[in-house]
Design an enzyme around this catalytic site. Sequence first.
Site, mmCIF file in Angstrom:
data_model
loop_
_atom_site.group_PDB
_atom_site.id
_atom_site.type_symbol
_atom_site.label_atom_id
_atom_site.label_comp_id
_atom_site.label_asym_id
_atom_site.label_seq_id
_atom_site.Cartn_x
_atom_site.Cartn_y
_atom_site.Cartn_z
ATOM 1 N N ARG A 150 43.070 106.598 119.166
ATOM 2 C CA ARG A 150 42.994 105.176 119.522
ATOM 3 C C ARG A 150 43.294 104.969 120.999
ATOM 4 N NH1 ARG A 150 46.292 101.168 115.965
ATOM 5 N NH2 ARG A 150 45.306 99.703 117.408
ATOM 6 N N CYS A 210 51.775 99.394 122.016
ATOM 7 C CA CYS A 210 51.101 100.037 120.876
ATOM 8 C C CYS A 210 49.942 99.139 120.477
ATOM 9 C CB CYS A 210 52.079 100.284 119.715
ATOM 10 S SG CYS A 210 52.904 98.803 119.098
#
Length: 252
Positions: A150, A210
């Site tokens: 990611r 995040c």
Amino acid sequence: MIGSLVSTAQLADLSGVRIVDASWFLPEHGRDARAEYRAGHIPGALFLDLSTAKPGAVAIDPHAAYVVYDDSPLKTAARGWWLLKSSGAKSVAILDGGLAKWRAEGRSLEAGEGSTFGATKVARVVDSLRDKDDVRATTDQIVDARSPARFAGEEPEPRPGVVPGHIPGARNVHYATMYEADGTWKHGDALAAAFTAAGVDLDRPITTTCGSGVTACSLVFGLHLLGRDAALYGGSWADWGSDPTTPKESGR
């Protein structure tokens, strides 16, 4: 006062502490945190709903000692720890190994509705919380807790309208590298190595990020165990990646 980490054996012998279940899941996990709490939680534990709890606004007793645990692959006890600390709790620990270790040792659970944390009407100012403008202007190292794929932009983002990638110049330290294979926390050199292997200078200021500000709390707690303070970008990539005006990078 208690330490920052409490073992299952220590918790079984402690009295007068407030135990907190801070389990939380993403939709793709197909799990319901509140339902699992009702089905079985550590006796006396309160449920902290991370889907609604706001930084600085959890109704805590500043004089109480709290022990937070989870049963989530996202290790969400760290988010619970951060929320309680940001709301003024002076003594907050994480249960090392969480509910999985407690259950594996055959320790008692109780079922039922239990109790849920309330919220205060006015949030405290959280000094360690950063927004997008702060991150645009910061000279801190940006450390991203998402998976390497990611971070690199190799996987689509789970939230609509959020493009893949990462904040330019960010370092990638996957939150899972904070933990041993059995789910307990790493310590000392092993914990420090998770950061330094990614090129993070532990002597310089750090802002963590995040997907939505949850797993980055594992980095904040890991740095806390190393005696370092770190800030948290609350909106994280959901905020940055959905803004067409922010610069973005891909690759590892």
